[in-house]
Motif scaffolding. Structure first.
Motif, PDB file in Angstrom:
ATOM      1  N   MET A   1      16.516  -9.878   3.266  1.00  0.00           N
ATOM      2  CA  MET A   1      15.530  -9.042   3.940  1.00  0.00           C
ATOM      3  C   MET A   1      16.242  -8.246   5.032  1.00  0.00           C
ATOM      4  SD  MET A   1      12.351  -8.033   4.822  1.00  0.00           S
ATOM      5  CE  MET A   1      11.241  -8.991   3.844  1.00  0.00           C
ATOM      6  N   ASN A   2      15.975  -6.963   5.073  1.00  0.00           N
ATOM      7  CA  ASN A   2      16.478  -6.091   6.133  1.00  0.00           C
ATOM      8  C   ASN A   2      15.349  -5.842   7.130  1.00  0.00           C
ATOM      9  OD1 ASN A   2      19.125  -5.492   4.995  1.00  0.00           O
ATOM     10  ND2 ASN A   2      17.982  -4.413   3.414  1.00  0.00           N
ATOM     11  N   ILE A   3      15.637  -6.088   8.390  1.00  0.00           N
ATOM     12  CA  ILE A   3      14.656  -5.839   9.439  1.00  0.00           C
ATOM     13  C   ILE A   3      15.298  -4.947  10.484  1.00  0.00           C
ATOM     14  CG2 ILE A   3      13.277  -6.841  11.300  1.00  0.00           C
ATOM     15  CD1 ILE A   3      12.738  -9.219   9.531  1.00  0.00           C
ATOM     16  N   ASP A   4      14.613  -3.845  10.764  1.00  0.00           N
ATOM     17  CA  ASP A   4      15.025  -2.945  11.832  1.00  0.00           C
ATOM     18  C   ASP A   4      13.972  -2.995  12.932  1.00  0.00           C
ATOM     19  OD1 ASP A   4      17.153  -2.093  10.267  1.00  0.00           O
ATOM     20  OD2 ASP A   4      16.191  -0.209   9.676  1.00  0.00           O
ATOM     21  N   ILE A   5      14.439  -2.906  14.151  1.00  0.00           N
ATOM     22  CA  ILE A   5      13.559  -2.746  15.300  1.00  0.00           C
ATOM     23  C   ILE A   5      13.886  -1.357  15.848  1.00  0.00           C
ATOM     24  CG2 ILE A   5      12.753  -3.718  17.487  1.00  0.00           C
ATOM     25  CD1 ILE A   5      12.614  -5.757  15.192  1.00  0.00           C
ATOM     26  N   ALA A   6      12.982  -0.399  15.638  1.00  0.00           N
ATOM     27  CA  ALA A   6      13.184   0.966  16.134  1.00  0.00           C
ATOM     28  C   ALA A   6      12.474   1.066  17.477  1.00  0.00           C
ATOM     29  CB  ALA A   6      12.624   1.983  15.145  1.00  0.00           C
ATOM     30  N   VAL A   7      13.240   1.412  18.511  1.00  0.00           N
ATOM     31  CA  VAL A   7      12.714   1.343  19.875  1.00  0.00           C
ATOM     32  C   VAL A   7      13.070   2.594  20.677  1.00  0.00           C
ATOM     33  CG1 VAL A   7      12.807  -1.177  19.939  1.00  0.00           C
ATOM     34  CG2 VAL A   7      14.765   0.135  20.713  1.00  0.00           C
ATOM     35  N   VAL A   8      12.241   2.849  21.664  1.00  0.00           N
ATOM     36  CA  VAL A   8      12.490   3.945  22.600  1.00  0.00           C
ATOM     37  C   VAL A   8      13.144   3.361  23.845  1.00  0.00           C
ATOM     38  CG1 VAL A   8      11.409   5.683  24.069  1.00  0.00           C
ATOM     39  CG2 VAL A   8      10.552   5.305  21.748  1.00  0.00           C
ATOM     40  N   GLY A   9      14.261   3.907  24.235  1.00  0.00           N
ATOM     41  CA  GLY A   9      14.917   3.511  25.477  1.00  0.00           C
ATOM     42  C   GLY A   9      15.935   2.408  25.319  1.00  0.00           C
TER      43      GLY A   9
ATOM     44  N   GLN B   1      11.963   4.295   2.216  1.00  0.00           N
ATOM     45  CA  GLN B   1      11.431   3.181   1.436  1.00  0.00           C
ATOM     46  C   GLN B   1      10.963   2.008   2.297  1.00  0.00           C
ATOM     47  OE1 GLN B   1      14.590   3.909   1.859  1.00  0.00           O
ATOM     48  NE2 GLN B   1      15.758   2.031   2.136  1.00  0.00           N
ATOM     49  N   ALA B   2      11.196   2.066   3.605  1.00  0.00           N
ATOM     50  CA  ALA B   2      10.872   0.931   4.475  1.00  0.00           C
ATOM     51  C   ALA B   2       9.376   0.812   4.724  1.00  0.00           C
ATOM     52  CB  ALA B   2      11.599   1.069   5.809  1.00  0.00           C
ATOM     53  N   LEU B   3       8.924  -0.415   4.852  1.00  0.00           N
ATOM     54  CA  LEU B   3       7.569  -0.705   5.290  1.00  0.00           C
ATOM     55  C   LEU B   3       7.584  -0.684   6.817  1.00  0.00           C
ATOM     56  CD1 LEU B   3       4.881  -2.758   3.937  1.00  0.00           C
ATOM     57  CD2 LEU B   3       5.615  -3.498   6.195  1.00  0.00           C
ATOM     58  N   VAL B   4       6.657   0.043   7.418  1.00  0.00           N
ATOM     59  CA  VAL B   4       6.663   0.233   8.865  1.00  0.00           C
ATOM     60  C   VAL B   4       5.498  -0.506   9.502  1.00  0.00           C
ATOM     61  CG1 VAL B   4       6.551   1.935  10.731  1.00  0.00           C
ATOM     62  CG2 VAL B   4       7.785   2.472   8.620  1.00  0.00           C
ATOM     63  N   ILE B   5       5.834  -1.302  10.526  1.00  0.00           N
ATOM     64  CA  ILE B   5       4.838  -2.007  11.327  1.00  0.00           C
ATOM     65  C   ILE B   5       4.974  -1.505  12.757  1.00  0.00           C
ATOM     66  CG2 ILE B   5       4.030  -4.242  12.177  1.00  0.00           C
ATOM     67  CD1 ILE B   5       5.192  -5.497   9.606  1.00  0.00           C
ATOM     68  N   ALA B   6       3.942  -0.813  13.228  1.00  0.00           N
ATOM     69  CA  ALA B   6       3.946  -0.251  14.576  1.00  0.00           C
ATOM     70  C   ALA B   6       3.299  -1.232  15.545  1.00  0.00           C
ATOM     71  CB  ALA B   6       3.175   1.071  14.591  1.00  0.00           C
TER      72      ALA B   6
ATOM     73  N   SER C   1       6.485 -13.463   4.700  1.00  0.00           N
ATOM     74  CA  SER C   1       6.741 -14.165   3.440  1.00  0.00           C
ATOM     75  C   SER C   1       6.091 -13.434   2.271  1.00  0.00           C
ATOM     76  CB  SER C   1       6.211 -15.597   3.530  1.00  0.00           C
ATOM     77  OG  SER C   1       6.413 -16.283   2.323  1.00  0.00           O
ATOM     78  N   ASP C   2       4.847 -13.008   2.448  1.00  0.00           N
ATOM     79  CA  ASP C   2       4.130 -12.288   1.403  1.00  0.00           C
ATOM     80  C   ASP C   2       4.836 -10.976   1.067  1.00  0.00           C
ATOM     81  OD1 ASP C   2       1.791 -11.922  -0.359  1.00  0.00           O
ATOM     82  OD2 ASP C   2       1.293 -10.277   1.022  1.00  0.00           O
ATOM     83  N   LEU C   3       5.294 -10.270   2.084  1.00  0.00           N
ATOM     84  CA  LEU C   3       6.018  -9.022   1.838  1.00  0.00           C
ATOM     85  C   LEU C   3       7.292  -9.275   1.036  1.00  0.00           C
ATOM     86  CD1 LEU C   3       5.565  -7.284   5.314  1.00  0.00           C
ATOM     87  CD2 LEU C   3       4.589  -6.533   3.127  1.00  0.00           C
ATOM     88  N   MET C   4       8.012 -10.346   1.367  1.00  0.00           N
ATOM     89  CA  MET C   4       9.243 -10.669   0.630  1.00  0.00           C
ATOM     90  C   MET C   4       8.928 -10.993  -0.827  1.00  0.00           C
ATOM     91  SD  MET C   4      11.710 -12.693   3.353  1.00  0.00           S
ATOM     92  CE  MET C   4      10.681 -14.140   3.490  1.00  0.00           C
ATOM     93  N   VAL C   5       7.870 -11.792  -1.045  1.00  0.00           N
ATOM     94  CA  VAL C   5       7.488 -12.173  -2.406  1.00  0.00           C
ATOM     95  C   VAL C   5       7.091 -10.941  -3.216  1.00  0.00           C
ATOM     96  CG1 VAL C   5       5.700 -13.389  -3.735  1.00  0.00           C
ATOM     97  CG2 VAL C   5       6.836 -14.536  -1.848  1.00  0.00           C
ATOM     98  N   ARG C   6       6.456  -9.987  -2.576  1.00  0.00           N
ATOM     99  CA  ARG C   6       6.012  -8.759  -3.257  1.00  0.00           C
ATOM    100  C   ARG C   6       7.144  -7.746  -3.438  1.00  0.00           C
ATOM    101  NH1 ARG C   6       0.403  -8.157  -3.480  1.00  0.00           N
ATOM    102  NH2 ARG C   6      -0.732  -9.752  -2.341  1.00  0.00           N
ATOM    103  N   GLY C   7       8.345  -8.094  -2.984  1.00  0.00           N
ATOM    104  CA  GLY C   7       9.497  -7.246  -3.236  1.00  0.00           C
ATOM    105  C   GLY C   7       9.869  -6.301  -2.104  1.00  0.00           C
TER     106      GLY C   7
END
Length: 159
Positions: free
Chosen positions: A1-9, A70-75, A93-99
Motif C-alpha cells: 500500500m502506498n500512502i501519501d500525506i499531502a500537506v500545506v506548509g 489513480q490515487a484515492l483521495v481522503i481530505a 483494510s476494505d480499500l486494500m481488499v478492493r484493490g
C-alpha cells in the motif's frame, strides 16, 4: 500500500518533527509512506474573504499537482465523516481488499482546503468538530494510520 500525506506548509516545531519522524519510521513496516509538502500562502489578519479564497485556491493547485491521477483521495475536513480508530482501520483494510494501492490524505493550511481539493477527494474525514493546528494534525493523522495498520494486523497497541 502506498500512502501519501499531502500537506500545506513545513513543520517548524521540533517536537512535532520528531513525532512525525517516529510514526513515519514505524509505518515503514506496513506501507510505503511519503509526505508531500507544498508552500503555504501568507495569511495576514486583514485578508478579505476573496483574498482568503484565492490563497486557498493557490494552495489547492499546488496540492493537486502532487496527487497522482489513480490515487484515492481522503481530505481532512472539519465537516467530514468522523470515524473511530477501528472504523478507520476497516476503511483502509476494505480499500486494500478492493484493490486500492494508493491513498493520499490531504491536510490543508490555516485557511482550510480549496473547493477543487474537496471535489477531487472521494472522502472527507474529520477527526473532531474542534479545530487543530494543521501542523499538529500531520502527527495525529500518522499516529492513527499506524494504529489502523496495527489493528488490521491484529497486533497489540490500539487498546
Amino acid at each position: 500500500m502506498n500512502i501519501d500525506i499531502a500537506v500545506v506548509g513545513k513543520i517548524k516545531e521540533k517536537y512535532l518533527a520528531e513525532g512525525i519522524m517516529e510514526y513515519s519510521k514505524r509505518l515503514g513496516r506496513y506501507c510505503s509512506l511519503r509526505i508531500l509538502e507544498v508552500e503555504d500562502e501568507k495569511t495576514p489578519e486583514t485578508m478579505s474573504y476573496k483574498e482568503m479564497e484565492e490563497a486557498k485556491r493557490r494552495e489547492g493547485e499546488r496540492l493537486l499537482s502532487k496527487i497522482p491521477d489513480q490515487a484515492l483521495v481522503i481530505a481532512l475536513s472539519i465537516d467530514g465523516k468522523q470515524l473511530s480508530s477501528e472504523e478507520l482501520s476497516e476503511k483502509i483494510s476494505d480499500l486494500m481488499v478492493r484493490g486500492t494501492s494508493h491513498i493520499v490524505f490531504v491536510i490543508g493550511g490555516s485557511l482550510g482546503l480549496s473547493d477543487e481539493i474537496l471535489a477531487r477527494s472521494q472522502m472527507k474525514l474529520s477527526f473532531s468538530r474542534m479545530t487543530f493546528p494543521h501542523q499538529m494534525m500531520r502527527m495525529i493523522l500518522l499516529e492513527q494510520i499506524y494504529r489502523a495498520f496495527r489493528i488490521i494486523k491484529n497486533e497489540p497497541y490500539h487498546k
